[in-house]
Design an enzyme around this catalytic site. Structure first.
Site, short mmCIF file in Angstrom:
data_model
loop_
_atom_site.label_atom_id
_atom_site.label_comp_id
_atom_site.label_asym_id
_atom_site.label_seq_id
_atom_site.Cartn_x
_atom_site.Cartn_y
_atom_site.Cartn_z
CE1 TYR A 103 58.20 -19.94 -11.01
CE2 TYR A 103 58.47 -22.28 -11.47
CZ TYR A 103 57.99 -21.28 -10.67
OH TYR A 103 57.31 -21.59 -9.51
CE LYS A 132 60.12 -20.44 -8.00
NZ LYS A 132 59.95 -19.56 -6.83
#
Ligand code: NDP
Length: 252
Positions: free
Chosen positions: A153, A157
């Protein structure tokens, strides 16, 4: 009514931050295409907007599927005549420490956030470039700065921040602003799932997290939607390629 006559498409618009953004843009005059991987939540949000007198349509759209993304954008343009605003909220987490992350955990998160955003932007920008006007906001996260258990993640991101800067460079000459927002801990289904994974009560997790936040509370979807709306407005006409952290302050 700062979005009167504007048309917006939101991915992941059926829940959480995407739903709050769809509702806010609609309240301020935008016609909104609410898209989500399942039709149900998207239809619920679109119906709520219509019940308040706004304009909205709902589309089932898995952002990892090029054909579905292109169809969702085409439907929004066919229904509302143009596309001015894209906000990419579709997202998942598949947290685990690096030695336990599976290929599926990695591919699922990277595909949803990075490829999904690429596909949505590519389909949307065609309509924006043609009209020399557009506002694009990508959802990053404070996890881009590093977060234990979120290698997949965090990489996605952080990648979105680079994507926003590059798109700002490429699309700026066509009158298109591209920015990212990077929320901290926001009360949504996503953070409820974190509590479940940790085996913690959600209220207890929120208290633990809030104690580390300078403003002393966790965020609400509207906290993020308000900043997204600003970036989608002409008040932010000279802001592009930026990542705005919406996290109640930096971590000490
Ligand atoms: P939610 O889970 O509430 O909403 C995300 C939505 O995206 C859900 O409706 C989800 O559907 C949908 N979705 C998942 N996969 C896909 C897909 N392949 N195609 C289309 N839609 C999909 O999360 P949030 O509102 O919290 O998150 C919105 C964005 O903000 C995400 O990008 C997230 O990473 C980011 N963010 C969130 C933070 C937070 O604390 N909540 C902090 C920082 C960033 P389903 O529920 O069926 O999976």
């Amino acid at each position: 009514m700062r979005f009167r006559d504007r048309v917006a498409l939101i991915t992941g618009g059926g829940r959480g931050i995407g739903a709050a953004t769809a509702q806010l843009l609609a309240r301020q005059g935008a016609a909104v295409a609410v898209t989500d991987v399942d039709a149900g939540p998207a239809e619920e949000i679109a119906a709520g907007i219509r019940a308040e007198g706004g304009r909205a349509l709902a589309t089932a759209c898995d952002v990892t599927d090029r054909a579905q993304v292109e169809a969702a954008v085409a439907q929004a343009v066919a229904e509302f005549g143009r596309l001015d605003i894209l906000v990419t909220c579709a997202g998942i987490i598949r947290d685990n420490l690096i030695h336990k992350l599976t290929d599926d955990d990695w591919d699922g998160v990277i595909n949803t956030h990075l490829k999904g955003t690429f596909l949505a932007v590519q389909a949307a920008q065609r309509h924006m470039v043609a009209r020399r006007y557009g506002k694009i906001v990508l959802l990053s996260s404070t996890s881009a700065l590093g977060n234990r258990g979120q290698a997949n993640y965090a990489a996605a991101k952080a990648g979105l921040q680079g994507l926003a800067r590059t798109l700002a460079i490429e699309l700026g000459p066509f009158g298109i602003n591209v920015n990212a927002v990077a929320p901290g801990f926001i009360e949504t289904r996503m953070t409820r799932a974190v509590a479940e994974r940790l085996g913690m009560d959600y209220e207890q997790l929120k208290q633990v997290v809030a104690a580390e936040i300078p403003l002393g509370r966790v965020g609400r979807p509207d906290d993020v939607a308000n900043v997204i709306a600003f970036l989608c407005s002409d008040e932010a006409a000279y802001v592009s390629g930026q990542t705005i952290y919406v996290a109640g302050g930096p971590r000490g």
